[in-house]
Design an enzyme around this catalytic site. Sequence first.
Site, PDB file in Angstrom:
ATOM      1  N   SER A  32       0.804  -1.231   0.000  1.00  0.00           N
ATOM      2  CA  SER A  32       0.000   0.000   0.000  1.00  0.00           C
ATOM      3  C   SER A  32       0.833   1.276   0.000  1.00  0.00           C
ATOM      4  O   SER A  32       0.530   2.210  -0.753  1.00  0.00           O
ATOM      5  CB  SER A  32      -0.959   0.009   1.193  1.00  0.00           C
ATOM      6  OG  SER A  32      -1.877  -1.045   1.105  1.00  0.00           O
ATOM      7  N   LYS A  82      -8.587  -5.737  11.853  1.00  0.00           N
ATOM      8  CA  LYS A  82      -9.769  -5.244  11.141  1.00  0.00           C
ATOM      9  C   LYS A  82     -11.024  -5.266  12.015  1.00  0.00           C
ATOM     10  O   LYS A  82     -11.838  -4.350  11.963  1.00  0.00           O
ATOM     11  CB  LYS A  82      -9.984  -6.051   9.859  1.00  0.00           C
ATOM     12  CG  LYS A  82      -8.852  -5.866   8.859  1.00  0.00           C
ATOM     13  CD  LYS A  82      -9.081  -6.638   7.580  1.00  0.00           C
ATOM     14  CE  LYS A  82      -7.923  -6.413   6.609  1.00  0.00           C
ATOM     15  NZ  LYS A  82      -8.166  -7.015   5.295  1.00  0.00           N
ATOM     16  N   ASP A 120     -13.131  -4.321   0.458  1.00  0.00           N
ATOM     17  CA  ASP A 120     -12.996  -5.626  -0.204  1.00  0.00           C
ATOM     18  C   ASP A 120     -14.264  -5.980  -0.977  1.00  0.00           C
ATOM     19  O   ASP A 120     -14.221  -6.327  -2.155  1.00  0.00           O
ATOM     20  CB  ASP A 120     -12.704  -6.729   0.821  1.00  0.00           C
ATOM     21  CG  ASP A 120     -11.338  -6.587   1.466  1.00  0.00           C
ATOM     22  OD1 ASP A 120     -10.438  -6.017   0.828  1.00  0.00           O
ATOM     23  OD2 ASP A 120     -11.175  -7.050   2.604  1.00  0.00           O
ATOM     24  N   GLY A 144     -18.160 -20.118   0.633  1.00  0.00           N
ATOM     25  CA  GLY A 144     -17.244 -19.897   1.743  1.00  0.00           C
ATOM     26  C   GLY A 144     -17.698 -18.784   2.666  1.00  0.00           C
ATOM     27  O   GLY A 144     -18.555 -17.965   2.314  1.00  0.00           O
ATOM     28  N   GLY A 147     -13.120 -14.152   5.660  1.00  0.00           N
ATOM     29  CA  GLY A 147     -13.214 -12.697   5.721  1.00  0.00           C
ATOM     30  C   GLY A 147     -13.603 -12.059   4.402  1.00  0.00           C
ATOM     31  O   GLY A 147     -14.482 -11.194   4.346  1.00  0.00           O
ATOM     32  N   ALA A 148     -12.961 -12.483   3.308  1.00  0.00           N
ATOM     33  CA  ALA A 148     -13.279 -11.908   1.997  1.00  0.00           C
ATOM     34  C   ALA A 148     -14.700 -12.269   1.582  1.00  0.00           C
ATOM     35  O   ALA A 148     -15.434 -11.436   1.040  1.00  0.00           O
ATOM     36  CB  ALA A 148     -12.280 -12.389   0.954  1.00  0.00           C
ATOM     37  N   ARG A 171     -19.819 -24.514   5.828  1.00  0.00           N
ATOM     38  CA  ARG A 171     -19.915 -25.677   6.717  1.00  0.00           C
ATOM     39  C   ARG A 171     -20.093 -25.300   8.185  1.00  0.00           C
ATOM     40  O   ARG A 171     -20.586 -26.083   8.967  1.00  0.00           O
ATOM     41  CB  ARG A 171     -18.638 -26.522   6.603  1.00  0.00           C
ATOM     42  CG  ARG A 171     -18.397 -27.120   5.248  1.00  0.00           C
ATOM     43  CD  ARG A 171     -17.189 -28.062   5.288  1.00  0.00           C
ATOM     44  NE  ARG A 171     -16.911 -28.607   3.968  1.00  0.00           N
ATOM     45  CZ  ARG A 171     -16.063 -28.085   3.104  1.00  0.00           C
ATOM     46  NH1 ARG A 171     -15.402 -26.984   3.424  1.00  0.00           N
ATOM     47  NH2 ARG A 171     -15.868 -28.641   1.930  1.00  0.00           N
TER      48      ARG A 171
END
Length: 201
Positions: A32, A82, A120, A144, A147-148, A171
């Site tokens: 960054s 985060k 994101d 899934g 986090g993303a 799951r």
Amino acid sequence: VDTSLIENQIVLGHLDKYAAIIGLNPSNGARSPKLWNAAFVEYGLNCSMLSLDVTSDNIVNLLDELSLDVNFIGGAIAVPYKEVVAKWLDTNITLEAKNIGAVNCLYRNENGELEGTNTDGEAALRSYESEFGSVSGKTVMILGTGGAAKAVSAYFLTGVGERGKVIIVGRSGHGKAFAEYIKADWVEWSKISDNLANVDL
């Protein structure tokens, strides 16, 4: 800012304003600063993005200091803070970031206060829509619950609107709780094939 709260060496004296990437050790290879600093140079700004390495014991104190420093304009939040930063911001957080429970970007709002968002999911939604068109009214399946995936789910849920639907496949009980929290549908991995016929993307 109290530099004793920071694990790495930084120099602030020559800067009018500064941004930062804040994490456990972003000074060890975060990209960054290179991107932001190239932009600051391009626009002739006496500003720099710094890497701030901070321990979990000092993160809240550092945030308190930065919020009072008018020369700090914001920046990026790296792992593992985060969720900590999202809690620290309390109400100064976008709805999507609140739903995700994590912040990856800080900025000064119109009142000069630090505010947080999560880019994101926004980046994923904008990228998809610029290539394939609006997701409004669509049924979207997200595979899934990391986090993303949470970030993407929250933003796509906003994008599909009331006529659309987001289905999260996973799951874990934690993932199911997240789906219920943001009002998305939940499907177990073992049932994924039963739900594909009605999915747009």
